[in-house]
Design a protein around this motif. Structure first.
Motif, mmCIF file in Angstrom:
data_model
loop_
_atom_site.group_PDB
_atom_site.id
_atom_site.type_symbol
_atom_site.label_atom_id
_atom_site.label_comp_id
_atom_site.label_asym_id
_atom_site.label_seq_id
_atom_site.Cartn_x
_atom_site.Cartn_y
_atom_site.Cartn_z
ATOM 1 N N HIS A 41 -5.572 8.238 3.542
ATOM 2 C CA HIS A 41 -5.398 8.180 2.093
ATOM 3 C C HIS A 41 -5.815 9.494 1.440
ATOM 4 C CE1 HIS A 41 -6.010 3.498 2.165
ATOM 5 N NE2 HIS A 41 -5.187 3.922 3.097
ATOM 6 N N ASP A 90 -1.860 6.922 8.212
ATOM 7 C CA ASP A 90 -2.803 6.150 7.386
ATOM 8 C C ASP A 90 -4.050 6.948 7.012
ATOM 9 O OD1 ASP A 90 -4.122 4.222 5.982
ATOM 10 O OD2 ASP A 90 -4.475 2.873 7.679
ATOM 11 N N ASP A 140 0.863 -1.174 0.000
ATOM 12 C CA ASP A 140 0.000 0.000 0.000
ATOM 13 C C ASP A 140 0.905 1.230 0.000
ATOM 14 O OD1 ASP A 140 -1.533 2.261 1.090
ATOM 15 O OD2 ASP A 140 -3.132 0.805 1.420
ATOM 16 N N HIS A 156 0.521 3.508 2.961
ATOM 17 C CA HIS A 156 1.001 2.901 4.206
ATOM 18 C C HIS A 156 2.529 2.863 4.273
ATOM 19 C CE1 HIS A 156 -3.017 0.500 4.730
ATOM 20 N NE2 HIS A 156 -3.195 1.793 4.652
#
Ligand code: FE
Ligand code: FE
Ligand code: ZN
Length: 283
Positions: free
Chosen positions: A233, A231, A183, A186
């Motif tokens: 997005h 975290d 990710d 991440h």
């Protein structure tokens, strides 16, 4: 290019496939059940069969099933772990109906027990699920790289490697096809500078995990700076990772053939535009 986004599973597989095609996607991700709860919709064999045909005809896949956030294989409470085990077993059984599917889960949070204990719990949970499954699941199981908020396991590539090794030791080699979903938000939030040194980060991934384990990319920009462990997005090109980094990511020889799944804060029109943007950047 294999590119798509997270979709609502409320209408079933064929509906997701049709939505994917309508926004220019050829892969998609969905939650196997309510991300914050446990109940899954009843399996629909007719929908699964129709989707297998639809996917073949439209060259859709691999489909990525995302476990609910409430699944914590490293929990301290026995009930938390038996819930995790029951959900994973049920999800993997259902996914046998979807050829080529992959199953992505957050490795878990050790909630103060320490990483060693957490890794041991995740490994033994996977071993137990395999035993009750009765065979090796056809579905590839992916550990997602995490940002390291709270006591999350899987922030470092070294820790992902320890999870894979421990799971293979506990469940038996070949019991699972284990891989990794990277990710981008991440790893950035976790402290890996994919914007400034993508080659270097992938070299570390290869050294610590082995690049052949990398099976999927969650493509997300980040609202926060490198190493923030937050975290959150952001839309592609609107965050701290930035558009030029995504241009390099989609074109990098070690990533270019992987499926990309957007999990950005977008509606369908937004996803359509991001898919078009990433395709356009790809040489
Ligand atoms: Fe996730
Ligand atoms: Fe993700
Ligand atoms: Zn995230």
């Amino acid at each position: 290019m294999k590119i798509g986004c997270h979709l609502s599973s409320s209408g079933g597989y064929v509906a997701m496939g049709q939505t994917a095609v309508s926004i220019g996607a050829n892969v998609f991700q969905f939650f196997t059940r309510n991300p914050r709860g446990g109940a899954a919709r009843a399996p629909d064999a007719a929908d699964e069969a129709a989707f297998r045909r639809f996917a073949r005809e439209n060259a859709i896949g691999p489909v990525l099933a995302h476990a609910p956030y409430t699944l914590n294989a490293a929990g301290a409470d026995e009930r938390v772990r038996s819930f995790a085990s029951a959900v994973m077993l049920d999800d993997l059984k259902r996914l046998e109906a979807i050829p080529g599917a992959m199953y992505n889960f957050h490795p878990g949070s050790h909630v103060g027990q320490g990483a060693d204990k957490g890794i041991e719990l995740v490994a033994s949970l996977l071993a137990g699920v395999r035993d009750r499954f009765g065979d090796s699941p056809a579905t590839t199981v992916l550990f997602e790289t995490m940002s390291g908020k709270g006591s999350e396991l899987g922030r470092t590539f070294a820790e992902i490697r320890r999870l894979i090794d421990a799971a293979e030791a506990a469940a038996g080699k070949g019991a699972y096809n284990l891989g990794v979903c990277l990710d981008t938000c991440h790893v950035w939030d976790g402290g890996y500078d994919i914007a400034g040194d993508l080659d270097g980060v992938l070299a570390v991934f290869d050294r610590e995990i082995g690049i052949s384990r990398l099976k999927a990319v969650h493509a997300n920009d980040s609202m926060n700076p490198l190493g923030s462990h937050k975290d959150r997005h952001e839309k592609i090109g609107k965050g701290r990772i930035g558009i030029e980094a995504f241009r390099r990511i989609v074109n990098h020889p070690l990533l270019a053939d992987l499926p990309f799944y957007l999990e950005t804060p977008c509606d369908l029109q937004g996803y359509r535009e991001e898919i078009a943007l990433l395709k356009e950047m790809k040489k």
